[in-house]
Design a protein around this motif. Sequence first.
Motif, PDB file in Angstrom:
ATOM      1  N   GLN A  15     -46.989 -13.304  19.925  1.00  0.00           N
ATOM      2  CA  GLN A  15     -45.828 -12.725  20.128  1.00  0.00           C
ATOM      3  C   GLN A  15     -44.973 -12.385  18.778  1.00  0.00           C
ATOM      4  O   GLN A  15     -44.396 -11.366  18.569  1.00  0.00           O
ATOM      5  CB  GLN A  15     -44.952 -12.934  21.298  1.00  0.00           C
ATOM      6  N   GLY A  16     -45.110 -13.076  17.867  1.00  0.00           N
ATOM      7  CA  GLY A  16     -44.490 -13.123  16.602  1.00  0.00           C
ATOM      8  C   GLY A  16     -42.931 -13.270  16.791  1.00  0.00           C
ATOM      9  O   GLY A  16     -42.290 -13.256  15.594  1.00  0.00           O
ATOM     10  N   GLN A  17     -42.325 -13.474  18.154  1.00  0.00           N
ATOM     11  CA  GLN A  17     -40.755 -13.952  18.026  1.00  0.00           C
ATOM     12  C   GLN A  17     -40.711 -14.917  19.437  1.00  0.00           C
ATOM     13  O   GLN A  17     -41.541 -14.632  20.298  1.00  0.00           O
ATOM     14  CB  GLN A  17     -40.180 -12.649  18.427  1.00  0.00           C
ATOM     15  N   ILE A  18     -39.835 -15.746  19.071  1.00  0.00           N
ATOM     16  CA  ILE A  18     -39.779 -16.425  20.345  1.00  0.00           C
ATOM     17  C   ILE A  18     -39.076 -15.754  21.400  1.00  0.00           C
ATOM     18  O   ILE A  18     -39.361 -16.002  22.819  1.00  0.00           O
ATOM     19  CB  ILE A  18     -38.665 -17.856  19.986  1.00  0.00           C
ATOM     20  N   SER A  19     -38.254 -15.016  21.273  1.00  0.00           N
ATOM     21  CA  SER A  19     -37.394 -13.831  22.651  1.00  0.00           C
ATOM     22  C   SER A  19     -38.454 -13.226  23.197  1.00  0.00           C
ATOM     23  O   SER A  19     -38.569 -13.220  24.344  1.00  0.00           O
ATOM     24  CB  SER A  19     -36.387 -13.293  21.636  1.00  0.00           C
ATOM     25  N   ARG A  20     -39.384 -12.652  22.197  1.00  0.00           N
ATOM     26  CA  ARG A  20     -40.492 -11.878  22.950  1.00  0.00           C
ATOM     27  C   ARG A  20     -41.445 -12.816  23.581  1.00  0.00           C
ATOM     28  O   ARG A  20     -41.679 -12.466  24.893  1.00  0.00           O
ATOM     29  CB  ARG A  20     -41.415 -11.000  22.011  1.00  0.00           C
ATOM     30  N   ALA A  21     -41.724 -13.973  23.174  1.00  0.00           N
ATOM     31  CA  ALA A  21     -42.791 -14.879  23.984  1.00  0.00           C
ATOM     32  C   ALA A  21     -42.034 -15.274  25.154  1.00  0.00           C
ATOM     33  O   ALA A  21     -42.828 -15.496  26.407  1.00  0.00           O
ATOM     34  CB  ALA A  21     -42.969 -16.009  22.814  1.00  0.00           C
ATOM     35  N   ALA A  22     -40.621 -15.402  25.018  1.00  0.00           N
ATOM     36  CA  ALA A  22     -39.792 -15.936  26.264  1.00  0.00           C
ATOM     37  C   ALA A  22     -40.072 -14.977  27.464  1.00  0.00           C
ATOM     38  O   ALA A  22     -40.153 -15.213  28.819  1.00  0.00           O
ATOM     39  CB  ALA A  22     -38.478 -16.226  26.082  1.00  0.00           C
ATOM     40  N   ARG A  23     -39.818 -13.443  26.953  1.00  0.00           N
ATOM     41  CA  ARG A  23     -40.152 -12.451  28.128  1.00  0.00           C
ATOM     42  C   ARG A  23     -41.496 -12.673  28.537  1.00  0.00           C
ATOM     43  O   ARG A  23     -41.755 -12.198  29.828  1.00  0.00           O
ATOM     44  CB  ARG A  23     -39.711 -11.080  27.482  1.00  0.00           C
ATOM     45  N   VAL A  45     -44.399 -32.424  12.373  1.00  0.00           N
ATOM     46  CA  VAL A  45     -44.973 -31.308  11.362  1.00  0.00           C
ATOM     47  C   VAL A  45     -43.950 -30.147  11.790  1.00  0.00           C
ATOM     48  O   VAL A  45     -43.596 -30.217  12.705  1.00  0.00           O
ATOM     49  CB  VAL A  45     -46.385 -30.973  11.270  1.00  0.00           C
ATOM     50  N   THR A  46     -43.799 -29.349  10.739  1.00  0.00           N
ATOM     51  CA  THR A  46     -43.050 -28.205  10.981  1.00  0.00           C
ATOM     52  C   THR A  46     -44.121 -26.889  11.312  1.00  0.00           C
ATOM     53  O   THR A  46     -45.245 -26.847  10.421  1.00  0.00           O
ATOM     54  CB  THR A  46     -42.267 -27.678   9.947  1.00  0.00           C
ATOM     55  N   LEU A  47     -44.169 -26.570  12.646  1.00  0.00           N
ATOM     56  CA  LEU A  47     -45.136 -25.457  13.068  1.00  0.00           C
ATOM     57  C   LEU A  47     -44.766 -24.120  12.554  1.00  0.00           C
ATOM     58  O   LEU A  47     -45.758 -23.129  12.235  1.00  0.00           O
ATOM     59  CB  LEU A  47     -45.538 -25.615  14.551  1.00  0.00           C
ATOM     60  N   ILE A  48     -43.624 -23.690  12.704  1.00  0.00           N
ATOM     61  CA  ILE A  48     -42.942 -22.518  12.532  1.00  0.00           C
ATOM     62  C   ILE A  48     -41.753 -22.558  11.311  1.00  0.00           C
ATOM     63  O   ILE A  48     -40.965 -23.202  11.889  1.00  0.00           O
ATOM     64  CB  ILE A  48     -42.716 -21.581  13.736  1.00  0.00           C
ATOM     65  N   GLU A  49     -41.792 -21.742  10.348  1.00  0.00           N
ATOM     66  CA  GLU A  49     -40.735 -21.794   9.459  1.00  0.00           C
ATOM     67  C   GLU A  49     -39.677 -20.602   9.708  1.00  0.00           C
ATOM     68  O   GLU A  49     -40.084 -19.834  10.106  1.00  0.00           O
ATOM     69  CB  GLU A  49     -41.263 -21.479   8.015  1.00  0.00           C
ATOM     70  N   ARG A  50     -38.549 -21.158   9.998  1.00  0.00           N
ATOM     71  CA  ARG A  50     -37.601 -20.298  10.535  1.00  0.00           C
ATOM     72  C   ARG A  50     -36.443 -20.157   9.480  1.00  0.00           C
ATOM     73  O   ARG A  50     -35.847 -21.377   9.423  1.00  0.00           O
ATOM     74  CB  ARG A  50     -37.061 -20.673  11.868  1.00  0.00           C
ATOM     75  N   SER A  51     -35.844 -19.093   9.163  1.00  0.00           N
ATOM     76  CA  SER A  51     -34.887 -18.837   8.150  1.00  0.00           C
ATOM     77  C   SER A  51     -34.191 -17.440   8.462  1.00  0.00           C
ATOM     78  O   SER A  51     -34.703 -16.742   7.877  1.00  0.00           O
ATOM     79  CB  SER A  51     -35.343 -19.082   6.579  1.00  0.00           C
ATOM     80  N   GLY A  52     -33.139 -17.694   9.160  1.00  0.00           N
ATOM     81  CA  GLY A  52     -32.524 -16.393   9.599  1.00  0.00           C
ATOM     82  C   GLY A  52     -33.487 -15.416  10.252  1.00  0.00           C
ATOM     83  O   GLY A  52     -33.976 -16.021  11.368  1.00  0.00           O
ATOM     84  N   ALA A  53     -33.636 -14.350   9.843  1.00  0.00           N
ATOM     85  CA  ALA A  53     -34.556 -13.137  10.321  1.00  0.00           C
ATOM     86  C   ALA A  53     -36.048 -13.453   9.990  1.00  0.00           C
ATOM     87  O   ALA A  53     -37.164 -13.037  10.539  1.00  0.00           O
ATOM     88  CB  ALA A  53     -34.165 -12.024  10.166  1.00  0.00           C
ATOM     89  N   ASN A  54     -36.376 -14.442   8.830  1.00  0.00           N
ATOM     90  CA  ASN A  54     -37.674 -14.549   8.439  1.00  0.00           C
ATOM     91  C   ASN A  54     -38.212 -15.709   9.539  1.00  0.00           C
ATOM     92  O   ASN A  54     -37.748 -16.568   9.798  1.00  0.00           O
ATOM     93  CB  ASN A  54     -37.581 -15.031   6.920  1.00  0.00           C
ATOM     94  N   TRP A  55     -39.556 -15.387   9.616  1.00  0.00           N
ATOM     95  CA  TRP A  55     -40.433 -16.225  10.643  1.00  0.00           C
ATOM     96  C   TRP A  55     -41.871 -16.399  10.071  1.00  0.00           C
ATOM     97  O   TRP A  55     -42.443 -15.338   9.919  1.00  0.00           O
ATOM     98  CB  TRP A  55     -40.107 -15.531  11.893  1.00  0.00           C
ATOM     99  N   ALA A  56     -42.449 -17.548   9.856  1.00  0.00           N
ATOM    100  CA  ALA A  56     -43.550 -17.585   9.477  1.00  0.00           C
ATOM    101  C   ALA A  56     -44.257 -18.974  10.045  1.00  0.00           C
ATOM    102  O   ALA A  56     -43.915 -19.967  10.006  1.00  0.00           O
ATOM    103  CB  ALA A  56     -43.795 -17.629   7.915  1.00  0.00           C
ATOM    104  N   VAL A  57     -45.782 -18.653  10.377  1.00  0.00           N
ATOM    105  CA  VAL A  57     -46.320 -19.920  10.894  1.00  0.00           C
ATOM    106  C   VAL A  57     -46.719 -20.619   9.718  1.00  0.00           C
ATOM    107  O   VAL A  57     -47.364 -19.908   8.781  1.00  0.00           O
ATOM    108  CB  VAL A  57     -47.687 -19.435  11.821  1.00  0.00           C
ATOM    109  N   THR A  58     -46.672 -22.121   9.770  1.00  0.00           N
ATOM    110  CA  THR A  58     -47.264 -22.718   8.506  1.00  0.00           C
ATOM    111  C   THR A  58     -48.567 -23.012   8.723  1.00  0.00           C
ATOM    112  O   THR A  58     -49.416 -22.611   9.600  1.00  0.00           O
ATOM    113  CB  THR A  58     -46.377 -24.270   8.810  1.00  0.00           C
ATOM    114  N   SER A  59     -49.320 -23.510   7.675  1.00  0.00           N
ATOM    115  CA  SER A  59     -50.618 -23.819   7.781  1.00  0.00           C
ATOM    116  C   SER A  59     -50.920 -24.739   8.825  1.00  0.00           C
ATOM    117  O   SER A  59     -52.078 -24.959   9.471  1.00  0.00           O
ATOM    118  CB  SER A  59     -51.174 -24.685   6.356  1.00  0.00           C
ATOM    119  N   GLU A  60     -50.001 -25.744   8.939  1.00  0.00           N
ATOM    120  CA  GLU A  60     -50.354 -26.696  10.307  1.00  0.00           C
ATOM    121  C   GLU A  60     -50.109 -25.988  11.572  1.00  0.00           C
ATOM    122  O   GLU A  60     -50.914 -26.217  12.341  1.00  0.00           O
ATOM    123  CB  GLU A  60     -49.270 -27.888  10.157  1.00  0.00           C
ATOM    124  N   GLY A  61     -49.248 -25.058  11.756  1.00  0.00           N
ATOM    125  CA  GLY A  61     -49.181 -24.214  12.725  1.00  0.00           C
ATOM    126  C   GLY A  61     -50.122 -23.348  13.112  1.00  0.00           C
ATOM    127  O   GLY A  61     -50.948 -23.146  14.152  1.00  0.00           O
TER     128      GLY A  61
END
Length: 317
Positions: A15-23, A45-61
């Motif tokens: 879904q690309g967003q936690i809020s959208r996935a929650a819905r 490990v860090t699975l998803i890098e979260r920095s403000g509005a920026n959001w990215a799945v890590t290699s481990e993720g």
Amino acid sequence: MNFTKLLYFKTIVEQGQISRAARVLHMSQPPLSQRLKELEEELNVTLIERSGANWAVTSEGKALYQRALDILDLVNGIPDEIQASRLGVEGLVTIGCTTLSITLLTEFILHLNKLHPRVRTRLLIDDSTVLKHKLLEHAIDFCVTILPYTETRLHLAPLKPTPSMLVVPPSMAEPPFTKASTPGAELDIRELHDKPLVIFRRFDGGGTYMKTMDFFHEYEVKPRIIMDSPDGRILLDMLEQGLEAMAMVPGSEIPEHIRKNFVLCNLPDFFPKVHPCLARVDNRYLPRASRTAWKELCAFVSRTDPGLEVPSPESAG
């Protein structure tokens, strides 16, 4: 780690967003964020890098996402396997197809239904680029698509190349084109110079389209391409609606009513051909109905294409 956390993580990634996935999961956002945090702590490990509005799945993720797809496929397939052991081959098979391979797949589905009437088919018709992503997301079991594919996680079984034909409206059927419609004749490709043309082109612009453009460039032919589309049916429909242009499509996908009402020109044998293939994710578990359908599809196409390397049924799951 449990299956629920894997399902939550899979949904978040898709879904690309936690809020959208929650819905999608019909839950509130804070508990879902907490489950993600717990999963990261459990794996350290860090699975998803979260920095403000920026959001990215890590290699481990990304690695966990692929494993989650495999594990959830296995779990979700248990009821089908249990039912299949009691009732025979039964269940849903999801198949993808480009508009350049519809004829093959519709003939196969009729064949499959006669052999296994309890198998239900869900068919997705889309661009080959989209089908690749659907395969990797396990949204479809396998597909009939168009080469080239560079994704190493896919098992590909190339099929016999399909020659393209030029579909010409009667109003544009000048002698060079009518002559090229007779058995054994071929069109002098230079006749397409400055002619209006509609042509197949997949979303990423590669494959057959790029080879065709290179071919025109080599022979210094510049047709006036007035439309391109990844849907071959649209190209023919535009001509039926009165568009003054010629269409270049695979001969196997030209319906009978088009053949009766338009002039079909044979292109030179060395003109770029469409290269269809069967594709599925390598080493992915498939339920019994999907494994059976894959096996039957390979056998079905091998009857007309003896050169096809037919994988064993075990290799599909």
